[in-house]
Design a protein around this motif. Structure first.
Motif, PDB file in Angstrom:
ATOM      1  N   TRP A 157      48.826  26.259 -25.305  1.00 51.38           N
ATOM      2  CA  TRP A 157      47.605  26.347 -24.492  1.00 51.38           C
ATOM      3  C   TRP A 157      46.394  25.694 -25.154  1.00 51.38           C
ATOM      4  O   TRP A 157      45.394  25.446 -24.499  1.00 51.38           O
ATOM      5  CB  TRP A 157      47.276  27.806 -24.196  1.00 51.38           C
ATOM      6  N   GLY A 158      46.476  25.421 -26.455  1.00 49.46           N
ATOM      7  CA  GLY A 158      45.328  24.822 -27.133  1.00 49.46           C
ATOM      8  C   GLY A 158      45.635  24.474 -28.573  1.00 49.46           C
ATOM      9  O   GLY A 158      46.719  24.778 -29.097  1.00 49.46           O
ATOM     10  N   ARG A 178      41.094  23.123 -25.648  1.00 54.62           N
ATOM     11  CA  ARG A 178      42.074  23.531 -24.644  1.00 54.62           C
ATOM     12  C   ARG A 178      43.008  22.368 -24.281  1.00 54.62           C
ATOM     13  O   ARG A 178      42.587  21.209 -24.232  1.00 54.62           O
ATOM     14  CB  ARG A 178      41.340  23.998 -23.388  1.00 54.62           C
ATOM     15  N   THR A 180      44.611  20.448 -21.505  1.00 56.20           N
ATOM     16  CA  THR A 180      44.179  20.297 -20.119  1.00 56.20           C
ATOM     17  C   THR A 180      45.166  19.456 -19.303  1.00 56.20           C
ATOM     18  O   THR A 180      46.139  18.919 -19.848  1.00 56.20           O
ATOM     19  CB  THR A 180      42.800  19.626 -20.075  1.00 56.20           C
ATOM     20  N   TYR A 285      42.860  30.244 -25.645  1.00 57.35           N
ATOM     21  CA  TYR A 285      42.949  29.847 -24.233  1.00 57.35           C
ATOM     22  C   TYR A 285      44.225  30.369 -23.565  1.00 57.35           C
ATOM     23  O   TYR A 285      44.465  30.115 -22.394  1.00 57.35           O
ATOM     24  CB  TYR A 285      42.926  28.316 -24.115  1.00 57.35           C
ATOM     25  N   GLN A 291      47.991  36.002 -26.764  1.00 61.36           N
ATOM     26  CA  GLN A 291      46.966  35.851 -27.786  1.00 61.36           C
ATOM     27  C   GLN A 291      47.297  36.694 -29.008  1.00 61.36           C
ATOM     28  O   GLN A 291      48.047  37.663 -28.925  1.00 61.36           O
ATOM     29  CB  GLN A 291      45.598  36.247 -27.219  1.00 61.36           C
ATOM     30  N   ASP A 305      33.932  25.221 -28.954  1.00 64.69           N
ATOM     31  CA  ASP A 305      34.850  24.672 -27.957  1.00 64.69           C
ATOM     32  C   ASP A 305      34.700  23.151 -27.920  1.00 64.69           C
ATOM     33  O   ASP A 305      33.604  22.632 -27.688  1.00 64.69           O
ATOM     34  CB  ASP A 305      34.553  25.253 -26.579  1.00 64.69           C
TER      35      ASP A 305
END
Length: 336
Positions: A157-158, A178, A180, A285, A291, A305
């Motif tokens: 995810w990141g 992130r 994307t 993310y 997480q 970020d």
């Protein structure tokens, strides 16, 4: 406008790649390539680029010579990987046709279409054209410091990165970016899918060295890179990879280092159990169930970020996912 900053002295003498230094003042690397050697490579590269096809044997011989060059100029290794990928793909296709008992319609079997290594040929031709002038790098006698380390990790995810002061262990900055939809389009990765971990880990190295490059420009510091991915560490160390997707990212690293005059990084593998902070940062993310708990060392730390532009990450080269024909040589000519 990108030029290789390796120091090349044109002379009539034979090749000399011995390092030179100044006692305790530090060292500098000097590479000499003779006029005859440079002219020989240039005269061989230009016709290959201009022709639609080249013999497999000639391309293999030329690639062997470039392999020697990459030993002297490590930041050209990604180019050599492209040529080897083309040769491997051409050989695989020839064997497949033999097994099926079919032949090419228009092109003899011993010929390879040069458009399959177009990107590499463009860069090689530009490099040798620039070789018409002396390329010189002036090195400081004072050795670059090794005060900062970049520790990275990636999740589906990141990607996360931590800039650490080595002596004190103090965290200077923490950042995350992130994954994307533009990354999916540029790199062929899938958000939430762990099958692209090697690519994402290499991307993390590029993202955070690019983000914190101001600390390392003009050879002021040696980047110390840490990751728990051996594949990413290998790509960053060799500045090349046998995998086209990671070879592209290794090329981006090499070009970034040239543009900003960054010393070749020192890279080391960091076991995952010691990479807790970067792992947590890369998962901010992720869905809640994926997480990681906030490590005590990260309590109250602000995570920056790193946004991805709508047009995608600012790569200098077309990616291997968007233009596989430029990286793997795996696309046979349509006429065949």
């Amino acid at each position: 406008n990108i030029r290789f900053r390796e120091e090349i002295h044109r002379s009539g003498k034979k090749q000399d790649t011995r390092p030179s230094g100044c006692g305790d003042c530090g060292t500098r690397s000097r590479t000499r390539l003779s006029e005859k050697t440079l002219e020989g490579w240039r005269s061989e590269a230009a016709p290959i680029k201009q022709q639609p096809v080249v013999s497999y044997r000639r391309l293999r011989r030329f690639t062997g010579k470039l392999s020697w060059v990459s030993g002297v100029l490590p930041r050209t290794r990604w180019i050599v990987r492209v040529f080897y990928a083309v040769l491997k793909a051409a050989d695989k296709e020839r064997r497949s046709r033999e097994d099926r008992g079919i032949k090419r319609k228009h092109t003899p079997e011993h010929l390879v279409h040069t458009k399959r290594c177009e990107l590499a040929l463009i860069w090689i031709d530009a490099f040798w054209q620039h070789g018409n002038k002396m390329i010189t790098r002036v090195f400081s006698f004072k050795a670059a410091s090794k005060g900062l380390a970049i520790v990275v990790d990636a999740s589906p995810w990141g990607v996360g990165g931590i800039l650490v002061h080595i002596t004190s262990g103090k965290v200077v900055q923490v950042a995350a970016s992130r994954i994307t939809e533009s990354d999916e389009k540029q790199l062929g990765v899938k958000i939430g899918f762990a099958g692209s971990q090697g690519i994402l880990e290499t991307l993390a190295i590029w993202v955070f060295l690019h983000l914190w490059r101001r600390f390392f420009t003009d050879r002021q510091r040696v980047p110390i890179l840490r990751s728990d991915s051996r594949a990413a560490i290998s790509s960053a160390e060799k500045l090349a990879s046998g995998t086209p997707f990671m070879n592209h990212l290794a090329a981006e690293l090499a070009l970034m280092m040239e543009l900003h005059d960054i010393v070749t990084p020192e890279v080391r593998h960091l076991p995952g159990k010691l990479n807790v902070c970067a792992d947590h940062t890369s998962r901010i993310y992720a869905p809640p169930e994926n997480q990681e708990p906030v490590p005590p060392e990260m309590a109250g730390v602000r995570i920056r970020d790193v946004a991805v532009p709508s047009a995608g990450r600012p790569f200098l080269l077309p990616t291997a996912f968007l233009r596989p024909d430029l990286w793997s040589g795996g696309v046979e000519d349509e006429a065949e």
